[in-house]
Write a protein that holds these residues in place. Structure first.
Motif, short mmCIF file in Angstrom:
data_model
loop_
_atom_site.label_atom_id
_atom_site.label_comp_id
_atom_site.label_asym_id
_atom_site.label_seq_id
_atom_site.Cartn_x
_atom_site.Cartn_y
_atom_site.Cartn_z
N GLY A 62 78.77 113.66 -80.22
CA GLY A 62 78.59 114.71 -79.23
C GLY A 62 78.40 114.25 -77.81
N GLY A 63 78.34 112.95 -77.60
CA GLY A 63 78.22 112.46 -76.24
C GLY A 63 79.50 112.67 -75.45
N GLY A 64 79.42 112.43 -74.15
CA GLY A 64 80.61 112.57 -73.32
C GLY A 64 80.24 112.65 -71.87
N LEU A 65 81.20 113.12 -71.08
CA LEU A 65 81.04 113.25 -69.64
C LEU A 65 80.78 114.72 -69.30
N VAL A 66 79.76 114.96 -68.50
CA VAL A 66 79.41 116.31 -68.10
C VAL A 66 78.96 116.29 -66.65
N GLN A 67 79.20 117.37 -65.95
CA GLN A 67 78.75 117.46 -64.56
C GLN A 67 77.25 117.78 -64.52
N ALA A 68 76.64 117.38 -63.43
CA ALA A 68 75.23 117.70 -63.23
C ALA A 68 75.02 119.21 -63.37
N GLY A 69 73.95 119.56 -64.08
CA GLY A 69 73.68 120.97 -64.34
C GLY A 69 74.30 121.49 -65.61
N GLY A 70 75.15 120.68 -66.22
CA GLY A 70 75.84 121.10 -67.43
C GLY A 70 75.02 120.85 -68.69
N SER A 71 75.65 121.13 -69.81
CA SER A 71 74.98 121.03 -71.10
C SER A 71 75.80 120.22 -72.09
N LEU A 72 75.09 119.61 -73.01
CA LEU A 72 75.69 118.90 -74.14
C LEU A 72 74.79 119.06 -75.34
N THR A 73 75.39 119.03 -76.51
CA THR A 73 74.61 119.01 -77.74
C THR A 73 74.98 117.76 -78.54
N LEU A 74 74.00 116.95 -78.81
CA LEU A 74 74.19 115.76 -79.63
C LEU A 74 73.83 116.08 -81.08
N SER A 75 74.54 115.44 -81.98
CA SER A 75 74.25 115.57 -83.41
C SER A 75 74.04 114.19 -84.00
N CYS A 76 73.24 114.15 -85.03
CA CYS A 76 72.99 112.90 -85.75
C CYS A 76 73.01 113.22 -87.24
N ALA A 77 74.01 112.70 -87.92
CA ALA A 77 74.13 112.91 -89.35
C ALA A 77 73.53 111.73 -90.10
N ASN A 110 67.69 120.36 -92.62
CA ASN A 110 67.49 119.46 -93.76
C ASN A 110 68.49 119.69 -94.89
N PHE A 111 69.20 120.81 -94.86
CA PHE A 111 70.26 121.02 -95.84
C PHE A 111 71.53 120.26 -95.44
N LYS A 112 71.73 120.11 -94.14
CA LYS A 112 72.91 119.40 -93.64
C LYS A 112 72.60 117.95 -93.30
N ASN A 113 71.34 117.53 -93.47
CA ASN A 113 70.93 116.16 -93.15
C ASN A 113 71.30 115.79 -91.71
N THR A 114 71.02 116.71 -90.80
CA THR A 114 71.44 116.53 -89.42
C THR A 114 70.32 116.92 -88.46
N VAL A 115 70.20 116.14 -87.41
CA VAL A 115 69.28 116.47 -86.32
C VAL A 115 70.11 116.66 -85.05
N TYR A 116 69.66 117.57 -84.20
CA TYR A 116 70.40 117.93 -83.00
C TYR A 116 69.53 117.74 -81.76
N LEU A 117 70.21 117.55 -80.64
CA LEU A 117 69.53 117.56 -79.35
C LEU A 117 70.38 118.39 -78.39
N GLN A 118 69.88 119.57 -78.09
CA GLN A 118 70.53 120.44 -77.11
C GLN A 118 69.99 120.06 -75.74
N MET A 119 70.89 119.70 -74.83
CA MET A 119 70.49 119.24 -73.50
C MET A 119 71.09 120.17 -72.46
N ASN A 120 70.25 120.78 -71.67
CA ASN A 120 70.67 121.69 -70.60
C ASN A 120 70.24 121.14 -69.25
N SER A 121 70.89 121.63 -68.22
CA SER A 121 70.55 121.25 -66.84
C SER A 121 70.49 119.74 -66.69
N LEU A 122 71.50 119.07 -67.15
CA LEU A 122 71.50 117.61 -67.13
C LEU A 122 71.56 117.07 -65.71
N LYS A 123 70.95 115.90 -65.53
CA LYS A 123 70.86 115.25 -64.24
C LYS A 123 71.59 113.91 -64.28
#
Length: 123
Positions: free
Chosen positions: A8-23, A74-87
């Motif tokens: 889920g990583g990548g390039l985003v403009q300042a103020g944008g959002s990304l969601t990371l996943s970890c399986a 816990n059913f999908k064995n996944t943790v997420y990180l929702q990131m908003n207003s990135l700097k």
């Protein structure tokens, strides 16, 4: 032993959002406290967020409170990180980590690590 794979990583403009996943695989996911730790180039690893095995307790670095949200399925064995207003200063490699029995804000005390995913925030 649990294996962790971030995406889920990548390039985003300042103020944008990304969601990371970890399986997670190879272990009983619900046994682990889970967390996200980041490392900018030339800097030490920095705690970002953590969540208890049940999801009932979360912790955040002061710098991300109100902008980032950690969650787990816990059913999908996944943790997420929702990131908003990135700097731009949050450009870093973001690592998923696991620890038994409880998460910690000390990066050195996590037991298992993923390979990391790059997040780049452009100004």
């Amino acid at each position: 032993q649990v294996q962790l794979n971030e995406s889920g990583g990548g390039l985003v403009q300042a103020g944008g959002s990304l969601t990371l996943s970890c399986a997670a695989s190879g272990g009983t996911f619900s046994r682990y406290g889970m967390g996200w730790i980041r490392q900018a180039q030339g800097k030490e690893r920095e705690f970002v967020a953590a969540i208890s095995w049940s999801g009932g307790s979360t912790d955040y670095a002061d710098s991300v409170k109100g902008r980032f949200t950690i969650s787990r399925d816990n059913f999908k064995n996944t943790v997420y990180l929702q990131m908003n207003s990135l700097k731009p200063e949050e450009t870093a490699v973001y690592y998923c980590a696991a620890r038994v029995p409880r998460p910690t804000s000390a990066p050195a005390r996590w037991d298992y690590w993923g390979q990391g995913t790059q997040v780049t925030v452009s100004s």
